[in-house]
Design an enzyme around this catalytic site. Sequence first.
Site, PDB file in Angstrom:
ATOM      1  N   THR A 219       0.807  -1.219   0.000  1.00  0.00           N
ATOM      2  CA  THR A 219       0.000   0.000   0.000  1.00  0.00           C
ATOM      3  C   THR A 219       0.843   1.273   0.000  1.00  0.00           C
ATOM      4  OG1 THR A 219      -1.401   1.356   1.434  1.00  0.00           O
ATOM      5  CG2 THR A 219      -0.165  -0.367   2.521  1.00  0.00           C
TER       6      THR A 219
ATOM      7  N   GLU B  83       0.258   3.624   1.831  1.00  0.00           N
ATOM      8  CA  GLU B  83       0.398   4.047   3.232  1.00  0.00           C
ATOM      9  C   GLU B  83       1.820   3.806   3.735  1.00  0.00           C
ATOM     10  OE1 GLU B  83      -1.388   5.184   6.249  1.00  0.00           O
ATOM     11  OE2 GLU B  83      -2.339   6.252   4.617  1.00  0.00           O
TER      12      GLU B  83
ATOM     13  N   TYR C  33      -1.042   0.441  10.892  1.00  0.00           N
ATOM     14  CA  TYR C  33      -1.374  -0.240   9.626  1.00  0.00           C
ATOM     15  C   TYR C  33      -0.198  -0.150   8.648  1.00  0.00           C
ATOM     16  CZ  TYR C  33      -3.496  -0.752   4.960  1.00  0.00           C
ATOM     17  OH  TYR C  33      -3.766  -1.111   3.665  1.00  0.00           O
TER      18      TYR C  33
ATOM     19  N   LYS D 257       2.146  -3.210   7.187  1.00  0.00           N
ATOM     20  CA  LYS D 257       2.218  -3.466   5.737  1.00  0.00           C
ATOM     21  C   LYS D 257       3.665  -3.430   5.231  1.00  0.00           C
ATOM     22  CE  LYS D 257      -2.005  -4.204   4.109  1.00  0.00           C
ATOM     23  NZ  LYS D 257      -2.375  -5.238   3.141  1.00  0.00           N
TER      24      LYS D 257
HETATM   25  P1  NAP Z   1     -11.491  -4.451   2.668  1.00  0.00           P
HETATM   26  O1  NAP Z   1     -12.676  -4.113   1.827  1.00  0.00           O
HETATM   27  O2  NAP Z   1     -11.414  -3.920   4.060  1.00  0.00           O
HETATM   28  O3  NAP Z   1     -11.381  -6.042   2.711  1.00  0.00           O
HETATM   29  C1  NAP Z   1     -10.535  -6.697   3.618  1.00  0.00           C
HETATM   30  C2  NAP Z   1     -10.845  -8.176   3.591  1.00  0.00           C
HETATM   31  O4  NAP Z   1      -9.994  -8.834   4.534  1.00  0.00           O
HETATM   32  C3  NAP Z   1     -12.291  -8.542   4.007  1.00  0.00           C
HETATM   33  O5  NAP Z   1     -12.749  -9.582   3.187  1.00  0.00           O
HETATM   34  C4  NAP Z   1     -12.102  -9.037   5.428  1.00  0.00           C
HETATM   35  O6  NAP Z   1     -13.106  -9.943   5.835  1.00  0.00           O
HETATM   36  C5  NAP Z   1     -10.760  -9.748   5.297  1.00  0.00           C
HETATM   37  N1  NAP Z   1     -10.124 -10.002   6.595  1.00  0.00           N
HETATM   38  C6  NAP Z   1      -9.932  -9.120   7.609  1.00  0.00           C
HETATM   39  N2  NAP Z   1      -9.319  -9.715   8.642  1.00  0.00           N
HETATM   40  C7  NAP Z   1      -9.122 -11.017   8.276  1.00  0.00           C
HETATM   41  C8  NAP Z   1      -8.550 -12.132   8.915  1.00  0.00           C
HETATM   42  N3  NAP Z   1      -8.042 -12.050  10.160  1.00  0.00           N
HETATM   43  N4  NAP Z   1      -8.528 -13.313   8.257  1.00  0.00           N
HETATM   44  C9  NAP Z   1      -9.040 -13.416   6.996  1.00  0.00           C
HETATM   45  N5  NAP Z   1      -9.598 -12.383   6.345  1.00  0.00           N
HETATM   46  C10 NAP Z   1      -9.635 -11.196   6.973  1.00  0.00           C
HETATM   47  O7  NAP Z   1     -10.143  -3.995   1.941  1.00  0.00           O
HETATM   48  P2  NAP Z   1      -9.875  -3.679   0.385  1.00  0.00           P
HETATM   49  O8  NAP Z   1     -10.075  -2.225   0.174  1.00  0.00           O
HETATM   50  O9  NAP Z   1     -10.569  -4.677  -0.440  1.00  0.00           O
HETATM   51  O10 NAP Z   1      -8.303  -3.914   0.317  1.00  0.00           O
HETATM   52  C11 NAP Z   1      -7.770  -5.187  -0.048  1.00  0.00           C
HETATM   53  C12 NAP Z   1      -6.314  -5.258   0.384  1.00  0.00           C
HETATM   54  O11 NAP Z   1      -5.582  -4.231  -0.274  1.00  0.00           O
HETATM   55  C13 NAP Z   1      -6.076  -5.039   1.870  1.00  0.00           C
HETATM   56  O12 NAP Z   1      -4.978  -5.819   2.237  1.00  0.00           O
HETATM   57  C14 NAP Z   1      -5.706  -3.565   1.965  1.00  0.00           C
HETATM   58  O13 NAP Z   1      -4.915  -3.341   3.111  1.00  0.00           O
HETATM   59  C15 NAP Z   1      -4.932  -3.392   0.684  1.00  0.00           C
HETATM   60  N6  NAP Z   1      -4.954  -2.064   0.080  1.00  0.00           N
HETATM   61  C16 NAP Z   1      -6.134  -1.429  -0.161  1.00  0.00           C
HETATM   62  C17 NAP Z   1      -6.126  -0.181  -0.787  1.00  0.00           C
HETATM   63  C18 NAP Z   1      -7.411   0.548  -1.088  1.00  0.00           C
HETATM   64  O14 NAP Z   1      -7.334   1.759  -1.341  1.00  0.00           O
HETATM   65  N7  NAP Z   1      -8.552  -0.129  -1.128  1.00  0.00           N
HETATM   66  C19 NAP Z   1      -4.903   0.406  -1.165  1.00  0.00           C
HETATM   67  C20 NAP Z   1      -3.727  -0.302  -0.926  1.00  0.00           C
HETATM   68  C21 NAP Z   1      -3.757  -1.534  -0.322  1.00  0.00           C
HETATM   69  P3  NAP Z   1     -14.367  -9.410   6.717  1.00  0.00           P
HETATM   70  O15 NAP Z   1     -15.083  -8.441   5.821  1.00  0.00           O
HETATM   71  O16 NAP Z   1     -15.109 -10.630   7.026  1.00  0.00           O
HETATM   72  O17 NAP Z   1     -13.758  -8.751   7.910  1.00  0.00           O
HETATM   73  O1  G4F Z   2     -10.419   6.983   3.096  1.00  0.00           O
HETATM   74  P1  G4F Z   2      -9.384   6.903   4.139  1.00  0.00           P
HETATM   75  O2  G4F Z   2      -9.785   6.336   5.453  1.00  0.00           O
HETATM   76  O3  G4F Z   2      -8.183   6.114   3.484  1.00  0.00           O
HETATM   77  P2  G4F Z   2      -6.628   6.000   3.869  1.00  0.00           P
HETATM   78  O4  G4F Z   2      -6.381   6.292   5.290  1.00  0.00           O
HETATM   79  O5  G4F Z   2      -5.861   6.794   2.870  1.00  0.00           O
HETATM   80  O6  G4F Z   2      -6.365   4.444   3.660  1.00  0.00           O
HETATM   81  C1  G4F Z   2      -6.874   3.748   2.518  1.00  0.00           C
HETATM   82  O7  G4F Z   2      -5.926   3.822   1.477  1.00  0.00           O
HETATM   83  C2  G4F Z   2      -4.673   3.151   1.756  1.00  0.00           C
HETATM   84  C3  G4F Z   2      -3.789   3.355   0.532  1.00  0.00           C
HETATM   85  O8  G4F Z   2      -3.101   4.577   0.660  1.00  0.00           O
HETATM   86  C4  G4F Z   2      -4.963   1.692   2.015  1.00  0.00           C
HETATM   87  F1  G4F Z   2      -3.798   1.035   2.222  1.00  0.00           F
HETATM   88  C5  G4F Z   2      -5.871   1.561   3.222  1.00  0.00           C
HETATM   89  O9  G4F Z   2      -6.177   0.187   3.421  1.00  0.00           O
HETATM   90  C6  G4F Z   2      -7.176   2.312   2.930  1.00  0.00           C
HETATM   91  O10 G4F Z   2      -7.837   1.658   1.880  1.00  0.00           O
HETATM   92  O11 G4F Z   2      -8.781   8.345   4.414  1.00  0.00           O
HETATM   93  C7  G4F Z   2      -8.278   9.161   3.385  1.00  0.00           C
HETATM   94  C8  G4F Z   2      -7.941  10.531   3.931  1.00  0.00           C
HETATM   95  C9  G4F Z   2      -7.100  10.521   5.221  1.00  0.00           C
HETATM   96  O12 G4F Z   2      -6.122  11.514   5.133  1.00  0.00           O
HETATM   97  C10 G4F Z   2      -8.085  10.873   6.308  1.00  0.00           C
HETATM   98  O13 G4F Z   2      -7.519  11.531   7.437  1.00  0.00           O
HETATM   99  O14 G4F Z   2      -9.158  11.180   4.284  1.00  0.00           O
HETATM  100  C11 G4F Z   2      -8.996  11.820   5.533  1.00  0.00           C
HETATM  101  N1  G4F Z   2     -10.307  11.982   6.156  1.00  0.00           N
HETATM  102  C12 G4F Z   2     -10.861  13.191   6.456  1.00  0.00           C
HETATM  103  N2  G4F Z   2     -12.050  12.998   7.046  1.00  0.00           N
HETATM  104  C13 G4F Z   2     -11.140  11.022   6.545  1.00  0.00           C
HETATM  105  C14 G4F Z   2     -12.227  11.646   7.127  1.00  0.00           C
HETATM  106  N3  G4F Z   2     -11.050   9.675   6.469  1.00  0.00           N
HETATM  107  C15 G4F Z   2     -12.072   8.934   6.943  1.00  0.00           C
HETATM  108  N4  G4F Z   2     -12.013   7.604   6.843  1.00  0.00           N
HETATM  109  N5  G4F Z   2     -13.163   9.531   7.547  1.00  0.00           N
HETATM  110  C16 G4F Z   2     -13.303  10.881   7.656  1.00  0.00           C
HETATM  111  O15 G4F Z   2     -14.274  11.382   8.193  1.00  0.00           O
END
Ligand code: NAP
Ligand code: G4F
Length: 323
Positions: free
Chosen positions: A126, A128, A150, A154
């Site tokens: 990520t 992050e 987090y 990662k």
């Molecule tokens: P998400 O919607 O939060 O999905 C996370 C998944 O992990 C869910 O299916 C959850 O199951 C499962 N999980 C959580 N804890 C677990 C455990 N202990 N054992 C087995 N499964 C578990 O996340 P996403 O946005 O799809 O992201 C997918 C991956 O990419 C994650 O690793 C995230 O950190 C990474 N990532 C995401 C982004 C982004 O912007 N979306 C960017 C960079 C990296 P439950 O729903 O049942 O809890």
């Molecule tokens: O949507 P966010 O919670 O995403 P964040 O923290 O960037 O993390 C996501 O992206 C990562 C990749 O860079 C993934 F690895 C991670 O698993 C996840 O998918 O927050 C985005 C930004 C932050 O700066 C946060 O402080 O939005 C700002 N923010 C402002 N108000 C808020 C809020 N975030 C959330 N969740 N809720 C608010 O009310």
Amino acid sequence: MTKRALITGVTGQDGAYLAKFLLDKGYTVYGFVARRSSDTRWRLRELGIENDIIYLDGDLADACSVQRAVITSKPDELYNLGAQSFVGSSWDQPVTTGIVDGIAVTHLLEALRQFSPHTRFYQASTSEMFGLIQAAHQDENTPFYPRSPYGVAKVYGHWITINYRESFAMHASSGILFNHESPLRGIEFVTRKVTDAVARIKLGKQQKLHLGNIDAKRDWGFAGDYVEAMWLMLQQEQADDYVIATGVTTTVRDMCKLAFEHVGLHHEDHVVVDPKFFRPAEVDILLGNPAKAQRVLNWQPKTSLKELITMMVDADLRRVTKE
Ligand code: NAP
Ligand code: G4F
């Protein structure tokens, strides 16, 4: 021969899109799912694939269940998408986040090393990890400086993936993905929190939207575009690490503006900055350089932020109307 894929986190946003993508390519898809007391398959239902996946029960923190899943599914490709993925919660659950998002990657790599060394492995790294950014545009060579439990977890997952690749010649790749969103995004993340609120405000069910740091900037893309990049990484002869991003960064404030404007409203009339949503340490700005992915994988993002936010607001308008 039909290829077999095992996806951890199959019930999450990316897991659902990736499962659909692989099923459409003819893969047999196994989903590793942690038992929960309530239903977690709504995304798979929305994509119409709930009954097309073979579910294997387990938890990433439980090495035995990980081994069993690998032995049972004998996957050609394993995508590790499971994680405690909400940055905000990682300060409340730092140890669980460390185990599930960090140490558990070793459970998977060890299971492959012992029982299925030819499986190709994808690790969900990520942006992050860049945290307090050390270069204006972050790429595969930019040093990490994580700012949350987090991000720290990662970084471990990322480096152990590289270590197993180098130590045991395993085909293990990391995708360093920048923020990617969709109508299937969890409601706790800022884009979906905004698009859901915009729909509720437009339909007269809510007045105000409380947010934290709206000056934060993110490089936001569409999850549907990003899962293709995961697959492309595992089709390469050599495993490697790739930044996946759009190369455009936008403030939370401007993302809100886009969402409110789509329904003819002004964000200034509804957004309230609330210190409750500020984080103990913030990642102020992320901006990825996806040049390597474009060059080697021939991958590029297809969806602009405006198209993405429009798609999300429209989906939330449909959902809230049905409620
Ligand atoms: P998400 O919607 O939060 O999905 C996370 C998944 O992990 C869910 O299916 C959850 O199951 C499962 N999980 C959580 N804890 C677990 C455990 N202990 N054992 C087995 N499964 C578990 O996340 P996403 O946005 O799809 O992201 C997918 C991956 O990419 C994650 O690793 C995230 O950190 C990474 N990532 C995401 C982004 C982004 O912007 N979306 C960017 C960079 C990296 P439950 O729903 O049942 O809890
Ligand atoms: O949507 P966010 O919670 O995403 P964040 O923290 O960037 O993390 C996501 O992206 C990562 C990749 O860079 C993934 F690895 C991670 O698993 C996840 O998918 O927050 C985005 C930004 C932050 O700066 C946060 O402080 O939005 C700002 N923010 C402002 N108000 C808020 C809020 N975030 C959330 N969740 N809720 C608010 O009310």
